[in-house]
Design an enzyme around this catalytic site. Structure first.
Site, PDB file in Angstrom:
ATOM      1  N   HIS A 179      23.872   1.935 -30.085  1.00 36.50           N
ATOM      2  CA  HIS A 179      22.477   2.031 -29.625  1.00 36.50           C
ATOM      3  C   HIS A 179      21.899   3.397 -29.985  1.00 36.50           C
ATOM      4  O   HIS A 179      22.619   4.264 -30.514  1.00 36.50           O
ATOM      5  CB  HIS A 179      22.360   1.779 -28.117  1.00 36.50           C
ATOM      6  CG  HIS A 179      23.404   2.480 -27.307  1.00 36.50           C
ATOM      7  ND1 HIS A 179      23.417   3.825 -27.142  1.00 36.50           N
ATOM      8  CD2 HIS A 179      24.483   2.006 -26.651  1.00 36.50           C
ATOM      9  CE1 HIS A 179      24.445   4.159 -26.396  1.00 36.50           C
ATOM     10  NE2 HIS A 179      25.130   3.080 -26.092  1.00 36.50           N
TER      11      HIS A 179
HETATM   12  P1  TYD Z   1      26.867   2.221 -22.466  1.00 35.07           P
HETATM   13  O1  TYD Z   1      26.310   3.577 -22.684  1.00 35.07           O
HETATM   14  O2  TYD Z   1      25.926   1.059 -22.606  1.00 35.07           O
HETATM   15  O3  TYD Z   1      28.123   2.051 -23.424  1.00 35.07           O
HETATM   16  P2  TYD Z   1      28.328   1.036 -24.665  1.00 35.07           P
HETATM   17  O4  TYD Z   1      27.113   1.166 -25.538  1.00 35.07           O
HETATM   18  O5  TYD Z   1      29.572   1.508 -25.315  1.00 35.07           O
HETATM   19  O6  TYD Z   1      28.465  -0.331 -24.063  1.00 35.07           O
HETATM   20  O7  TYD Z   1      27.529   2.182 -21.042  1.00 35.07           O
HETATM   21  C1  TYD Z   1      28.255   1.061 -20.553  1.00 35.07           C
HETATM   22  C2  TYD Z   1      27.900   0.821 -19.112  1.00 35.07           C
HETATM   23  O8  TYD Z   1      28.207   1.956 -18.320  1.00 35.07           O
HETATM   24  C3  TYD Z   1      26.426   0.495 -18.885  1.00 35.07           C
HETATM   25  O9  TYD Z   1      26.341  -0.606 -17.991  1.00 35.07           O
HETATM   26  C4  TYD Z   1      25.864   1.697 -18.213  1.00 35.07           C
HETATM   27  C5  TYD Z   1      27.057   2.376 -17.582  1.00 35.07           C
HETATM   28  N1  TYD Z   1      26.948   3.840 -17.648  1.00 35.07           N
HETATM   29  C6  TYD Z   1      26.634   4.546 -16.498  1.00 35.07           C
HETATM   30  O10 TYD Z   1      26.455   3.982 -15.409  1.00 35.07           O
HETATM   31  N2  TYD Z   1      26.554   5.918 -16.570  1.00 35.07           N
HETATM   32  C7  TYD Z   1      26.736   6.579 -17.731  1.00 35.07           C
HETATM   33  O11 TYD Z   1      26.636   7.845 -17.762  1.00 35.07           O
HETATM   34  C8  TYD Z   1      27.026   5.830 -18.920  1.00 35.07           C
HETATM   35  C9  TYD Z   1      27.223   6.512 -20.250  1.00 35.07           C
HETATM   36  C10 TYD Z   1      27.121   4.465 -18.837  1.00 35.07           C
END
Ligand code: TYD
Length: 138
Positions: free
Chosen positions: A52
């Site tokens: 993303h």
């Molecule tokens: P995400 O950044 O979407 O990771 P990826 O793109 O690898 O799937 O994060 C995964 C999940 O974790 C998403 O539901 C949001 C949560 N999250 C938090 O709650 N706090 C954070 O600081 C991060 C980075 C993610």
């Protein structure tokens, strides 16, 4: 003006026969104030994470252990950077599409972020991202 391209930053490394030490000071070694730190670990073989872009978030990515690749798409094309040393940090400015893959066993990806977690800062669809970039160029 801040960089619009990813940049590999060589972090301080204090070599010592008892074990090496590396540190990061916000706004000293990296061009932003750190608001949040998170890490990705226990990644099963073949998995990818982080596909993303962020509207505001700038980040520094460090392979604290093991190795993985970061692919970044930017105005000049795309770049694949292999991270395998904990004294290198990959700075990624806001507005670039990135994902992590090719994780080795027991690798840990540390991410220092310039923002608190905010789902509204994410652009999760690549077509939306291309549209966003077009709009930003106008
Ligand atoms: P995400 O950044 O979407 O990771 P990826 O793109 O690898 O799937 O994060 C995964 C999940 O974790 C998403 O539901 C949001 C949560 N999250 C938090 O709650 N706090 C954070 O600081 C991060 C980075 C993610």
């Amino acid at each position: 003006m801040k960089n619009l391209l990813p940049e590999l930053i060589h972090l301080p490394k204090i070599e010592d026969p008892r074990g090496n030490l590396t540190f990061i000071e916000a706004e000293m070694h990296i061009p932003f104030e750190i608001k949040r730190v998170y890490w990705i670990y226990d990644v099963p073989g073949g998995q990818a994470r982080g596909g993303h872009a962020f509207r505001e978030q700038e980040e520094l990515i460090v392979a604290l252990s093991g190795s993985f690749d970061v692919e970044v798409k930017h105005g000049l094309g795309s770049q694949r950077i292999h991270l395998n040393r904990s004294y290198y940090g990959l700075y990624i400015p806001n507005g670039l599409w990135r994902h992590f893959d090719n994780f080795s066993t027991n690798s840990t990806a540390l991410v220092l972020s310039s923002t608190y977690y905010d789902e509204h800062d994410y652009i999760r669809d690549f077509d939306d991202y291309l549209l966003y970039k077009k709009t930003m160029q106008k």
